[in-house]
Design a protein around this motif. Structure first.
Motif, short mmCIF file in Angstrom:
data_model
loop_
_atom_site.label_atom_id
_atom_site.label_comp_id
_atom_site.label_asym_id
_atom_site.label_seq_id
_atom_site.Cartn_x
_atom_site.Cartn_y
_atom_site.Cartn_z
N TRP A 64 0.83 -1.21 0.00
CA TRP A 64 0.00 0.00 0.00
C TRP A 64 0.86 1.25 0.00
O TRP A 64 2.00 1.23 0.45
N LEU A 65 0.27 2.30 -0.51
CA LEU A 65 0.97 3.60 -0.54
C LEU A 65 0.10 4.63 0.18
O LEU A 65 -1.12 4.59 0.11
N GLU A 66 0.79 5.53 0.86
CA GLU A 66 0.07 6.67 1.43
C GLU A 66 0.08 7.75 0.37
O GLU A 66 1.16 8.24 -0.01
N VAL A 67 -1.09 8.11 -0.10
CA VAL A 67 -1.19 9.02 -1.25
C VAL A 67 -1.87 10.32 -0.83
O VAL A 67 -2.91 10.30 -0.16
N GLU A 68 -1.26 11.43 -1.22
CA GLU A 68 -1.92 12.71 -0.98
C GLU A 68 -2.29 13.34 -2.32
O GLU A 68 -1.48 13.39 -3.25
N THR A 69 -3.53 13.81 -2.42
CA THR A 69 -4.02 14.43 -3.65
C THR A 69 -4.26 15.92 -3.39
O THR A 69 -4.86 16.28 -2.37
N LEU A 70 -3.77 16.75 -4.29
CA LEU A 70 -3.91 18.21 -4.14
C LEU A 70 -4.34 18.80 -5.48
O LEU A 70 -4.03 18.23 -6.53
N TRP A 72 8.81 12.87 -0.73
CA TRP A 72 7.85 11.97 -1.37
C TRP A 72 8.53 11.14 -2.44
O TRP A 72 9.26 11.67 -3.28
N ASP A 73 8.29 9.82 -2.41
CA ASP A 73 8.93 8.92 -3.38
C ASP A 73 8.33 9.07 -4.78
O ASP A 73 9.02 8.89 -5.78
N TYR A 74 7.03 9.33 -4.85
CA TYR A 74 6.34 9.36 -6.15
C TYR A 74 5.57 10.66 -6.29
O TYR A 74 4.91 11.10 -5.35
N THR A 75 5.70 11.28 -7.45
CA THR A 75 4.88 12.47 -7.74
C THR A 75 4.41 12.37 -9.19
O THR A 75 5.14 11.89 -10.07
N VAL A 76 3.20 12.84 -9.42
CA VAL A 76 2.67 12.86 -10.79
C VAL A 76 1.48 13.80 -10.79
O VAL A 76 0.89 14.06 -9.74
N SER A 77 1.15 14.35 -11.95
CA SER A 77 -0.06 15.18 -11.96
C SER A 77 -0.82 15.00 -13.27
O SER A 77 -0.24 14.72 -14.32
N LYS A 96 -5.49 12.89 2.11
CA LYS A 96 -4.64 11.69 2.13
C LYS A 96 -5.48 10.42 2.21
O LYS A 96 -6.52 10.41 2.84
N LYS A 97 -4.99 9.38 1.56
CA LYS A 97 -5.64 8.08 1.69
C LYS A 97 -4.64 6.97 1.38
O LYS A 97 -3.59 7.22 0.76
N LEU A 98 -4.99 5.75 1.76
CA LEU A 98 -4.16 4.60 1.41
C LEU A 98 -4.62 4.06 0.07
O LEU A 98 -5.82 3.97 -0.19
N MET A 99 -3.67 3.75 -0.80
CA MET A 99 -4.02 3.18 -2.10
C MET A 99 -3.16 1.96 -2.36
O MET A 99 -1.96 1.97 -2.05
N HIS A 100 -3.74 0.92 -2.94
CA HIS A 100 -2.96 -0.25 -3.33
C HIS A 100 -2.03 0.17 -4.47
O HIS A 100 -2.37 1.06 -5.24
N TYR A 101 -0.87 -0.50 -4.57
CA TYR A 101 0.08 -0.06 -5.60
C TYR A 101 -0.49 -0.16 -7.02
O TYR A 101 -0.14 0.62 -7.90
N GLN A 102 -1.40 -1.13 -7.25
CA GLN A 102 -1.84 -1.34 -8.64
C GLN A 102 -2.62 -0.15 -9.22
O GLN A 102 -2.25 0.35 -10.27
N PRO A 103 -3.70 0.32 -8.57
CA PRO A 103 -4.39 1.48 -9.16
C PRO A 103 -3.54 2.74 -9.14
O PRO A 103 -3.73 3.62 -9.97
N PHE A 104 -2.60 2.81 -8.18
CA PHE A 104 -1.76 4.02 -8.15
C PHE A 104 -0.78 4.03 -9.32
O PHE A 104 -0.66 5.02 -10.05
N PHE A 105 -0.10 2.90 -9.55
CA PHE A 105 0.89 2.86 -10.63
C PHE A 105 0.25 2.68 -12.01
O PHE A 105 0.78 3.16 -13.00
N TYR A 106 -0.84 1.92 -12.05
CA TYR A 106 -1.37 1.49 -13.36
C TYR A 106 -2.84 1.83 -13.52
O TYR A 106 -3.66 0.93 -13.78
#
Ligand SMILES: Cc1cc2nc3c(=O)[nH]c(=O)nc-3n(C[C@H](O)[C@H](O)[C@H](O)COP(=O)(O)OP(=O)(O)OC[C@H]3O[C@@H](n4cnc5c(N)ncnc54)[C@H](O)[C@@H]3O)c2cc1C
Length: 430
Positions: free
Chosen positions: A181-187, A206-211, A276-286
């Motif tokens: 799981w990843l801790e994801v913040e959306t802004l 933050w390890d991962y960033t994307v917009s 912020k929310k927890l997201m599984h790696y699959q929907p976050f990456f793919y």
């Protein structure tokens, strides 16, 4: 001969497809024809195509050769899918150190395009985590290379677009994780200045960033996501459902009448879901892998992706100028990604990802109108000292390729004369 196309579905071309056999000491060649390795064909344009030539299909070479569970070192064949590495390794506490936005990509394809993910600022691109490669050339010779052993062959093959030989084995370092799981913040951001401020503020923690950027909004508003691997195992219920685009519609479903209201709704919906929310790696990456065959949505003429990177010092102005052009043309689609790359040294001579800001957008193929827009975008990229990504390209002009890849001449000396692609013929003449 079999008709083969790439992910952009801009056409399909006849190829002599040969399936590579495990342990073969020579590549199956056809007299008078050049060959090219083909993984999953997830490249958008012509880097994976060799019309009227041979395609060496690598997906049968799908074996894990060895794994060290203490050090996280994996050796595998090139046709292994990133999906399979994640499936087997994540439950064991290891994950791919770099992954592109689709897991339906082979390891060989990931090396040959030196793909990048959402963590370039901390991990660089895929090739940075490769420890050793085996390369089979059309003359039957085998080259074993690594950052220290025959390093020039290694650097030519990482990001080498399959042109130096066929990669038959990859030794790579995986990344240790404590949870899938990843801790994801959306802004939300409302203009490019806010985007750059968020990117800079997220770089160290933050390890991962994307917009996602609204490509029809000239100021450049969008939704920014940043994430870190969750520290401990947490298991919320996974809600994942795979959808399918069952047919190719007669016209593109993404056009100026649908994209503008869609972008407006998406931005305003997401704006109210920040946090912020927890997201599984699959929907976050793919996220796109959840809709099978989504590329069909663009209709029978297919689509282009235009991905550029421009140096930081010109990044803001260049991105602003490109967004203005796209908004003025009423082109572009919902799928538009804006992100910054960090200062890691590229692993390959021809690697795309390097320090700067990258914009990736899909465009339904509307013939001359689309190509004319690309010429205007090319002028902005050229002026800013930027370049385009061959893995996504089907039409860049040769001089933009040459100016964007200053090690091209050096790279060409490592080419395998028995290998060629539609892209190499278009951009290097052979
Ligand atoms: C939805 C989606 C999201 C994407 N997101 C990203 C992203 O975030 N970042 C990114 O960088 N890319 C991204 N891509 C592009 C994709 O990751 C690359 O195009 C990748 O190289 C495709 O791998 P493949 O196995 O399909 O290879 P193919 O497309 O079949 O081939 C790609 C290249 O690799 C060469 N090749 C394949 N196997 C070998 C081998 N064994 N030896 C030598 N050469 C070989 C081919 O000759 C060709 O030049 C995305 C693509 C899609 C469809």
């Amino acid at each position: 001969m079999v008709a083969v196309s790439s992910w952009g579905m801009l056409g399909s071309w006849e190829h002599d497809v040969r399936h590579l056999q495990r342990g073969a000491s020579r590549l199956p060649v056809a007299a008078g024809l050049t060959g090219l390795a083909y993984g999953m064909g997830r490249s958008y344009g012509d880097v994976c195509l060799n019309p009227d030539g041979v395609l060496w299909q690598t997906t049968g070479l799908d074996r894990f050769v060895s794994f060290d569970p203490v050090l996280g070192r994996l050796v595998c064949e090139p046709g292994v899918l990133l999906r399979d590495i994640q499936r087997v390794m994540v439950p064991r506490g290891w994950i791919l150190p770099v992954t592109p936005g689709s897991q339906y990509v082979t390891v060989g394809g990931a090396v040959a395009n030196d793909v990048h993910g959402k963590n370039h600022h901390v991990a660089g691109s895929f090739g940075e985590h490769v420890r050793r490669l085996m390369l089979l050339r059309t003359d039957g010779s085998v080259i074993e290379c690594s950052p220290t052993r025959q390093p020039e062959w290694f650097q030519a093959t990482i990001g080498g677009m399959g042109l130096t030989g066929v990669i038959t084995e990859v030794d790579m370092q995986l990344h240790k994780i404590a949870s899938p799981w990843l801790e994801v913040e959306t802004l939300a951001y409302h203009n490019l200045d806010e985007f750059f401020a968020l990117s800079a503020a997220s770089e160290y923690n933050w390890d991962y960033t994307v917009s996602w950027v609204d490509c029809l909004h000239a100021a450049g508003r969008g939704i920014f996501m940043r994430a870190n691997h969750a520290a401990a195992e947490q298991t919320p219920a996974v809600q994942s459902r795979t959808l399918n685009m069952p047919f190719v519609p007669p016209v593109s479903l993404l056009n100026k009448y649908s994209v503008k209201p869609f972008n407006f709704l998406y931005f305003n919906l997401k704006k109210h879901q920040v946090g912020k929310k927890l997201m599984h790696y699959q929907p976050f990456f793919y996220p796109l892998d959840n809709v099978l065959n989504w590329n069909r949505i663009y209709g029978p003429r297919g689509f282009y992706q235009y991905q550029s990177v421009v140096p930081v010092e010109h990044g803001r102005d260049a991105i602003q100028a490109m967004l203005k052009e796209i908004a003025r043309a009423g082109a572009g689609s919902f799928l538009a990604v804006l992100k910054t790359f960090g200062s890691r040294e590229p692993a390959g001579m021809m690697s795309f990802a390097e320090q700067g800001v990258t914009l990736a957008l899909d465009f339904a193929n509307q013939g001359a109108v689309t190509l004319q827009l690309f010429e205007r975008l090319d002028a902005i990229v050229r002026e800013a000292g930027g370049k385009l990504y061959p893995a996504k390209d089907a039409r860049m002009p040769r001089e933009l390729f040459e100016s964007g890849y200053p090690r091209l001449d050096e790279f060409l000396s490592y080419r395998d004369p028995g290998i060629s692609s539609a892209l190499s013929r278009r951009l290097t003449g052979s």
